[in-house]
Design a protein around this motif. Sequence first.
Motif, PDB file in Angstrom:
ATOM      1  N   PRO A 133     -47.306 -67.659  95.543  1.00 42.35           N
ATOM      2  CA  PRO A 133     -48.478 -67.920  94.516  1.00 42.35           C
ATOM      3  C   PRO A 133     -48.219 -68.450  93.231  1.00 42.35           C
ATOM      4  O   PRO A 133     -48.733 -69.227  92.780  1.00 42.35           O
ATOM      5  N   ALA A 134     -46.965 -67.831  92.699  1.00 45.66           N
ATOM      6  CA  ALA A 134     -46.490 -68.175  91.358  1.00 45.66           C
ATOM      7  C   ALA A 134     -45.836 -69.367  91.236  1.00 45.66           C
ATOM      8  O   ALA A 134     -46.128 -70.326  90.408  1.00 45.66           O
ATOM      9  N   PHE A 135     -45.256 -69.882  92.453  1.00 42.32           N
ATOM     10  CA  PHE A 135     -44.788 -71.173  92.468  1.00 42.32           C
ATOM     11  C   PHE A 135     -45.676 -72.224  92.576  1.00 42.32           C
ATOM     12  O   PHE A 135     -45.768 -73.227  91.820  1.00 42.32           O
ATOM     13  N   LEU A 136     -46.852 -72.112  93.392  1.00 46.55           N
ATOM     14  CA  LEU A 136     -47.710 -73.200  93.519  1.00 46.55           C
ATOM     15  C   LEU A 136     -48.540 -73.074  92.441  1.00 46.55           C
ATOM     16  O   LEU A 136     -49.017 -74.197  92.167  1.00 46.55           O
ATOM     17  N   SER A 137     -48.715 -72.325  91.541  1.00 42.97           N
ATOM     18  CA  SER A 137     -49.442 -72.361  90.461  1.00 42.97           C
ATOM     19  C   SER A 137     -49.045 -73.062  89.467  1.00 42.97           C
ATOM     20  O   SER A 137     -49.660 -73.791  88.440  1.00 42.97           O
ATOM     21  N   GLY A 138     -47.482 -73.342  89.329  1.00 40.86           N
ATOM     22  CA  GLY A 138     -46.960 -74.351  88.347  1.00 40.86           C
ATOM     23  C   GLY A 138     -47.355 -75.607  88.580  1.00 40.86           C
ATOM     24  O   GLY A 138     -47.202 -76.473  87.674  1.00 40.86           O
ATOM     25  N   PHE A 139     -48.080 -76.124  89.751  1.00 42.06           N
ATOM     26  CA  PHE A 139     -48.254 -77.502  90.264  1.00 42.06           C
ATOM     27  C   PHE A 139     -49.482 -77.656  89.286  1.00 42.06           C
ATOM     28  O   PHE A 139     -49.750 -78.919  89.180  1.00 42.06           O
ATOM     29  N   PHE A 140     -50.250 -76.894  88.904  1.00 44.59           N
ATOM     30  CA  PHE A 140     -51.800 -77.069  88.355  1.00 44.59           C
ATOM     31  C   PHE A 140     -51.783 -76.457  87.040  1.00 44.59           C
ATOM     32  O   PHE A 140     -52.353 -77.193  86.261  1.00 44.59           O
ATOM     33  N   PHE A 141     -51.097 -75.296  86.552  1.00 43.69           N
ATOM     34  CA  PHE A 141     -51.462 -74.897  85.276  1.00 43.69           C
ATOM     35  C   PHE A 141     -49.962 -74.592  84.600  1.00 43.69           C
ATOM     36  O   PHE A 141     -48.814 -74.422  85.431  1.00 43.69           O
ATOM     37  N   GLN A 142     -49.949 -74.419  83.322  1.00 39.08           N
ATOM     38  CA  GLN A 142     -48.888 -74.257  82.573  1.00 39.08           C
ATOM     39  C   GLN A 142     -49.094 -72.702  81.718  1.00 39.08           C
ATOM     40  O   GLN A 142     -48.131 -71.976  81.718  1.00 39.08           O
ATOM     41  N   ASN A 143     -50.497 -72.468  81.440  1.00 36.24           N
ATOM     42  CA  ASN A 143     -50.793 -71.412  80.764  1.00 36.24           C
ATOM     43  C   ASN A 143     -50.541 -70.178  81.484  1.00 36.24           C
ATOM     44  O   ASN A 143     -50.898 -70.091  82.789  1.00 36.24           O
ATOM     45  N   PHE A 144     -50.007 -68.959  81.119  1.00 38.58           N
ATOM     46  CA  PHE A 144     -49.586 -67.902  81.903  1.00 38.58           C
ATOM     47  C   PHE A 144     -50.783 -67.205  82.694  1.00 38.58           C
ATOM     48  O   PHE A 144     -50.897 -67.035  83.786  1.00 38.58           O
ATOM     49  N   LEU A 145     -51.837 -67.248  81.854  1.00 35.29           N
ATOM     50  CA  LEU A 145     -53.140 -66.323  82.431  1.00 35.29           C
ATOM     51  C   LEU A 145     -53.772 -67.318  83.527  1.00 35.29           C
ATOM     52  O   LEU A 145     -54.148 -66.718  84.297  1.00 35.29           O
ATOM     53  N   HIS A 146     -53.833 -68.793  83.219  1.00 33.80           N
ATOM     54  CA  HIS A 146     -54.418 -69.587  84.252  1.00 33.80           C
ATOM     55  C   HIS A 146     -53.402 -69.519  85.514  1.00 33.80           C
ATOM     56  O   HIS A 146     -54.343 -69.662  86.504  1.00 33.80           O
ATOM     57  N   ARG A 147     -52.153 -69.479  85.310  1.00 33.83           N
ATOM     58  CA  ARG A 147     -51.436 -69.331  86.340  1.00 33.83           C
ATOM     59  C   ARG A 147     -51.451 -68.044  87.343  1.00 33.83           C
ATOM     60  O   ARG A 147     -51.597 -68.000  88.454  1.00 33.83           O
ATOM     61  N   LEU A 148     -51.617 -67.075  86.532  1.00 36.73           N
ATOM     62  CA  LEU A 148     -52.021 -65.564  86.987  1.00 36.73           C
ATOM     63  C   LEU A 148     -53.143 -65.760  87.959  1.00 36.73           C
ATOM     64  O   LEU A 148     -53.207 -65.268  88.862  1.00 36.73           O
ATOM     65  N   ILE A 149     -54.356 -66.141  87.328  1.00 37.91           N
ATOM     66  CA  ILE A 149     -55.609 -66.096  87.871  1.00 37.91           C
ATOM     67  C   ILE A 149     -55.556 -67.049  89.131  1.00 37.91           C
ATOM     68  O   ILE A 149     -56.056 -66.572  90.271  1.00 37.91           O
ATOM     69  N   PHE A 150     -54.887 -68.299  89.475  1.00 35.18           N
ATOM     70  CA  PHE A 150     -54.730 -69.084  90.352  1.00 35.18           C
ATOM     71  C   PHE A 150     -53.900 -68.676  91.254  1.00 35.18           C
ATOM     72  O   PHE A 150     -54.384 -68.429  92.636  1.00 35.18           O
ATOM     73  N   GLY A 151     -52.813 -67.585  90.962  1.00 36.25           N
ATOM     74  CA  GLY A 151     -52.055 -67.025  91.940  1.00 36.25           C
ATOM     75  C   GLY A 151     -52.851 -66.027  92.580  1.00 36.25           C
ATOM     76  O   GLY A 151     -52.584 -65.741  93.932  1.00 36.25           O
ATOM     77  N   TRP A 152     -53.599 -65.142  91.888  1.00 38.05           N
ATOM     78  CA  TRP A 152     -54.584 -64.255  92.449  1.00 38.05           C
ATOM     79  C   TRP A 152     -55.366 -64.676  93.556  1.00 38.05           C
ATOM     80  O   TRP A 152     -55.463 -64.219  94.801  1.00 38.05           O
ATOM     81  N   ILE A 153     -56.199 -65.706  93.174  1.00 35.42           N
ATOM     82  CA  ILE A 153     -57.126 -66.310  94.165  1.00 35.42           C
ATOM     83  C   ILE A 153     -56.503 -67.002  95.274  1.00 35.42           C
ATOM     84  O   ILE A 153     -56.927 -66.620  96.450  1.00 35.42           O
ATOM     85  N   PHE A 154     -55.138 -67.731  95.183  1.00 36.36           N
ATOM     86  CA  PHE A 154     -54.534 -68.296  96.218  1.00 36.36           C
ATOM     87  C   PHE A 154     -54.187 -67.086  97.274  1.00 36.36           C
ATOM     88  O   PHE A 154     -54.125 -67.246  98.341  1.00 36.36           O
ATOM     89  N   GLY A 155     -53.310 -66.226  96.797  1.00 33.15           N
ATOM     90  CA  GLY A 155     -52.855 -65.082  97.306  1.00 33.15           C
ATOM     91  C   GLY A 155     -53.919 -64.157  98.163  1.00 33.15           C
ATOM     92  O   GLY A 155     -53.985 -63.951  99.312  1.00 33.15           O
ATOM     93  N   LEU A 156     -55.225 -63.949  97.491  1.00 37.69           N
ATOM     94  CA  LEU A 156     -56.299 -63.326  98.292  1.00 37.69           C
ATOM     95  C   LEU A 156     -56.626 -64.274  99.475  1.00 37.69           C
ATOM     96  O   LEU A 156     -57.191 -63.633 100.426  1.00 37.69           O
ATOM     97  N   ILE A 157     -57.126 -65.399  99.042  1.00 39.55           N
ATOM     98  CA  ILE A 157     -57.525 -66.497 100.184  1.00 39.55           C
ATOM     99  C   ILE A 157     -56.659 -66.402 101.378  1.00 39.55           C
ATOM    100  O   ILE A 157     -57.168 -66.383 102.694  1.00 39.55           O
ATOM    101  N   LEU A 158     -55.408 -66.670 101.136  1.00 44.83           N
ATOM    102  CA  LEU A 158     -54.441 -66.720 101.930  1.00 44.83           C
ATOM    103  C   LEU A 158     -54.183 -65.472 102.769  1.00 44.83           C
ATOM    104  O   LEU A 158     -53.936 -65.531 104.143  1.00 44.83           O
TER     105      LEU A 158
END
Length: 270
Positions: free
Chosen positions: A200-225
């Motif tokens: 999740p952390a790796f994939l978030s880097g394709f879309f966001f640079q901000n720490f909080l945005h990457r964290l939220i994206f990673g949470w959503i991605f991880g939960l869905i998957l």
Amino acid sequence: MDFILFLGPTILICLILTGIHCYLGLHVLRRNIIFVDLALAQAGAFGLAVSFLLGWEHDSLKTYLAVLSSALTASLLFTLISSYKKAISQEAFIGIVYAFFSVLVILFLDKSAHGGEHIKQTLTGHLIWINWGDILKTFLIYTAVSFCYFVFHKAIWQSSLNPTGNSKWNLLFYILFSVVIASSVSLVGVLLVFAFLVAPAFLSGFFFQNFLHRLIFGWIFGLILSFVGLIGSYFLNLPTSAFLVFLFTSIPILFLVGSSIKKLFSTVYD
């Protein structure tokens, strides 16, 4: 309804694991120590192997302390090597530690009557058989660790930006990391711990640079998957941990290949 009743504890533990592991994954990527979680998990697996040999119950306090002690030992080594970052490759040393604990697991379990099964369990855990007691214990431990990370987030993040700086924050980062690993590796195994941390952390880097945005994206991605993987493994009758690892690792690969193909076509037609 049968699916929810049967996999309820498993679904909940995946939600809990995603929360803390994605946060730690961002630190790991920033420190450029991608395989440190794999090495820590393998160190914890050695503690698990020792508990197997001694006949301790899987969910006993003695087993947890054995796993934690092994992970803390590896953490101390990683804290020491971080101060030599400019002179010595951290990734190389992490690989050495991973190989060291991996072969210890094999050597310790080689003479066991069920050694092969125990080695398999260190890799894949017992995700499908998690009970509510496991969930409560994991939730309490992760809540305490999350509180520490929240209180000291700024200092620990600065240590991730500059790992050769203040060694006490590096040590605190690795100690808390070890507590998380000790709790998760016996539940879900080495491979799924790695998948939860890095993918999740790796994939978030394709879309966001901000720490909080990457964290939220990673949470959503991880939960869905996690939910998709549990449903898929249930209805396809596949090993749950292995199928989850497959999903978590295949999505970043497919996304990278798809992005590269799209970029190639854009270049050709431009």
